[in-house]
Write a protein that holds these residues in place. Structure first.
Motif, PDB file in Angstrom:
ATOM      1  N   TRP A 131       4.304   5.241  -1.324  1.00 20.57           N
ATOM      2  CA  TRP A 131       3.497   5.327  -2.544  1.00 20.57           C
ATOM      3  C   TRP A 131       3.200   3.939  -3.104  1.00 20.57           C
ATOM      4  O   TRP A 131       3.849   2.964  -2.746  1.00 20.57           O
ATOM      5  CB  TRP A 131       4.227   6.151  -3.601  1.00 20.57           C
ATOM      6  CG  TRP A 131       5.294   5.368  -4.319  1.00 20.57           C
ATOM      7  CD1 TRP A 131       6.478   4.928  -3.801  1.00 20.57           C
ATOM      8  CD2 TRP A 131       5.252   4.903  -5.666  1.00 20.57           C
ATOM      9  NE1 TRP A 131       7.188   4.240  -4.734  1.00 20.57           N
ATOM     10  CE2 TRP A 131       6.462   4.205  -5.901  1.00 20.57           C
ATOM     11  CE3 TRP A 131       4.337   5.019  -6.694  1.00 20.57           C
ATOM     12  CZ2 TRP A 131       6.764   3.630  -7.131  1.00 20.57           C
ATOM     13  CZ3 TRP A 131       4.642   4.438  -7.917  1.00 20.57           C
ATOM     14  CH2 TRP A 131       5.837   3.758  -8.114  1.00 20.57           C
ATOM     15  N   GLY A 132       2.227   3.873  -4.011  1.00 20.29           N
ATOM     16  CA  GLY A 132       2.003   2.655  -4.764  1.00 20.29           C
ATOM     17  C   GLY A 132       0.541   2.359  -5.038  1.00 20.29           C
ATOM     18  O   GLY A 132      -0.360   2.850  -4.362  1.00 20.29           O
ATOM     19  N   SER A 133       0.331   1.524  -6.040  1.00 24.05           N
ATOM     20  CA  SER A 133      -1.033   1.188  -6.445  1.00 24.05           C
ATOM     21  C   SER A 133      -1.729   0.315  -5.412  1.00 24.05           C
ATOM     22  O   SER A 133      -2.948   0.396  -5.250  1.00 24.05           O
ATOM     23  CB  SER A 133      -1.038   0.506  -7.816  1.00 24.05           C
ATOM     24  OG  SER A 133      -0.295  -0.689  -7.775  1.00 24.05           O
ATOM     25  N   THR A 134      -0.984  -0.528  -4.693  1.00 20.61           N
ATOM     26  CA  THR A 134      -1.602  -1.374  -3.677  1.00 20.61           C
ATOM     27  C   THR A 134      -2.185  -0.516  -2.558  1.00 20.61           C
ATOM     28  O   THR A 134      -3.318  -0.730  -2.119  1.00 20.61           O
ATOM     29  CB  THR A 134      -0.587  -2.378  -3.106  1.00 20.61           C
ATOM     30  OG1 THR A 134      -0.035  -3.141  -4.187  1.00 20.61           O
ATOM     31  CG2 THR A 134      -1.243  -3.326  -2.127  1.00 20.61           C
ATOM     32  N   ILE A 170       0.368  -7.845   5.023  1.00 20.06           N
ATOM     33  CA  ILE A 170      -0.955  -7.987   4.417  1.00 20.06           C
ATOM     34  C   ILE A 170      -0.723  -8.194   2.924  1.00 20.06           C
ATOM     35  O   ILE A 170      -0.081  -7.359   2.285  1.00 20.06           O
ATOM     36  CB  ILE A 170      -1.819  -6.737   4.659  1.00 20.06           C
ATOM     37  CG1 ILE A 170      -1.954  -6.464   6.166  1.00 20.06           C
ATOM     38  CG2 ILE A 170      -3.187  -6.894   4.000  1.00 20.06           C
ATOM     39  CD1 ILE A 170      -2.545  -5.114   6.496  1.00 20.06           C
ATOM     40  N   LEU A 171      -1.217  -9.317   2.386  1.00 20.81           N
ATOM     41  CA  LEU A 171      -0.969  -9.618   0.977  1.00 20.81           C
ATOM     42  C   LEU A 171      -2.132 -10.366   0.352  1.00 20.81           C
ATOM     43  O   LEU A 171      -3.018 -10.825   1.049  1.00 20.81           O
ATOM     44  CB  LEU A 171       0.330 -10.416   0.829  1.00 20.81           C
ATOM     45  CG  LEU A 171       0.587 -11.554   1.823  1.00 20.81           C
ATOM     46  CD1 LEU A 171       0.047 -12.846   1.306  1.00 20.81           C
ATOM     47  CD2 LEU A 171       2.069 -11.643   2.076  1.00 20.81           C
ATOM     48  N   ASP A 172      -2.087 -10.467  -0.975  1.00 17.58           N
ATOM     49  CA  ASP A 172      -3.154 -11.183  -1.677  1.00 17.58           C
ATOM     50  C   ASP A 172      -2.848 -12.680  -1.688  1.00 17.58           C
ATOM     51  O   ASP A 172      -1.730 -13.105  -1.401  1.00 17.58           O
ATOM     52  CB  ASP A 172      -3.353 -10.618  -3.094  1.00 17.58           C
ATOM     53  CG  ASP A 172      -2.144 -10.776  -3.985  1.00 17.58           C
ATOM     54  OD1 ASP A 172      -1.656 -11.913  -4.138  1.00 17.58           O
ATOM     55  OD2 ASP A 172      -1.684  -9.766  -4.543  1.00 17.58           O
ATOM     56  N   LEU A 178       0.043 -13.989  -4.020  1.00 16.65           N
ATOM     57  CA  LEU A 178       1.373 -13.701  -3.471  1.00 16.65           C
ATOM     58  C   LEU A 178       1.667 -14.625  -2.296  1.00 16.65           C
ATOM     59  O   LEU A 178       2.787 -15.116  -2.152  1.00 16.65           O
ATOM     60  CB  LEU A 178       1.471 -12.228  -3.055  1.00 16.65           C
ATOM     61  CG  LEU A 178       2.778 -11.779  -2.408  1.00 16.65           C
ATOM     62  CD1 LEU A 178       3.993 -12.132  -3.270  1.00 16.65           C
ATOM     63  CD2 LEU A 178       2.738 -10.284  -2.128  1.00 16.65           C
ATOM     64  N   ALA A 179       0.668 -14.909  -1.466  1.00 17.48           N
ATOM     65  CA  ALA A 179       0.851 -15.825  -0.342  1.00 17.48           C
ATOM     66  C   ALA A 179       1.280 -17.204  -0.828  1.00 17.48           C
ATOM     67  O   ALA A 179       2.208 -17.812  -0.280  1.00 17.48           O
ATOM     68  CB  ALA A 179      -0.430 -15.910   0.482  1.00 17.48           C
ATOM     69  N   GLU A 180       0.636 -17.694  -1.878  1.00 12.29           N
ATOM     70  CA  GLU A 180       0.997 -18.996  -2.444  1.00 12.29           C
ATOM     71  C   GLU A 180       2.415 -18.979  -2.998  1.00 12.29           C
ATOM     72  O   GLU A 180       3.181 -19.928  -2.806  1.00 12.29           O
ATOM     73  CB  GLU A 180       0.002 -19.387  -3.541  1.00 12.29           C
ATOM     74  CG  GLU A 180      -1.359 -19.787  -3.005  1.00 12.29           C
ATOM     75  CD  GLU A 180      -2.348 -20.111  -4.119  1.00 12.29           C
ATOM     76  OE1 GLU A 180      -1.925 -20.459  -5.244  1.00 12.29           O
ATOM     77  OE2 GLU A 180      -3.561 -20.025  -3.848  1.00 12.29           O
ATOM     78  N   ALA A 181       2.777 -17.906  -3.678  1.00  9.29           N
ATOM     79  CA  ALA A 181       4.131 -17.790  -4.226  1.00  9.29           C
ATOM     80  C   ALA A 181       5.172 -17.768  -3.109  1.00  9.29           C
ATOM     81  O   ALA A 181       6.244 -18.379  -3.234  1.00  9.29           O
ATOM     82  CB  ALA A 181       4.243 -16.528  -5.088  1.00  9.29           C
TER      83      ALA A 181
END
Length: 182
Positions: free
Chosen positions: A5-8, A167-169, A172-175
């Protein structure tokens, strides 16, 4: 394909544009979370993905979190799971316990620590979800994650070998890059 589940996941489904019919099965990896909105419910997400690809959908007809280990055991042994209702996903005591256990994150409602190892909490025995052992045996574990607040959890999951494809935004990749350089 196993789905959580989740919003992403919900937002990703909005961008699906399959070009052909596929012979795929979409399966929930855990029960429903009673307090979440219907559009974010794992059963709704699985149904939408199956519809988009003309595939089949399979899901657990139960809540994810049981009131006790015994209730969870009974549900896991049932051939036909009934719908269960509860107003909240987790009690305050459960959330406090997760904080005390230094939980870093979860995958398919299986909580893990800073090293990506499953935490041995009472929730482990009460959760209706794929086991961590079964999850680790999946050949290709694809994680779709969004939001800088999940950076530590993602890093922990990577350490524990819980992710094969990530797979990420970009935020988040920078963090994550910053965390690995510390």
């Amino acid at each position: 394909m196993g789905v959580t589940w989740g919003s992403t996941v919900y937002h990703m489904i909005n961008y699906l544009n399959p070009s052909q019919k596929v012979n795929a099965k979409f399966v929930t990896l855990h029960g429903s979370i009673a307090c979440c909105e219907n559009e974010l419910d794992v059963r709704t997400l699985v149904s939408r993905m199956a519809k988009a690809f003309f595939g089949e959908n399979y899901y657990l007809l139960t809540d994810a979190l049981m009131s006790s280990k015994e209730a969870s055991r009974i549900m896991k042994e049932e051939k036909k799971n009934p719908f269960l209702q509860s107003p909240d996903f987790m009690f305050t005591e459960d959330l406090e316990m997760l904080k005390q256990e230094n939980v870093s994150g979860d995958i398919a409602l299986r909580f893990f620590d800073h090293d990506g190892q499953e935490c041995n909490t009472t929730l482990k025995e009460r959760m209706i979800s794929i086991s961590m052992e079964q999850f680790k045996k999946i050949d290709r574990k694809i994680s779709l994650v969004s939001g800088v607040s999940k950076a530590n959890a993602v890093l922990s999951a990577l350490k524990g070998g819980l992710v094969d494809v990530l797979i990420l935004d970009s935020n988040l990749a920078e963090a994550l890059l910053k965390l690995t350089q510390e």
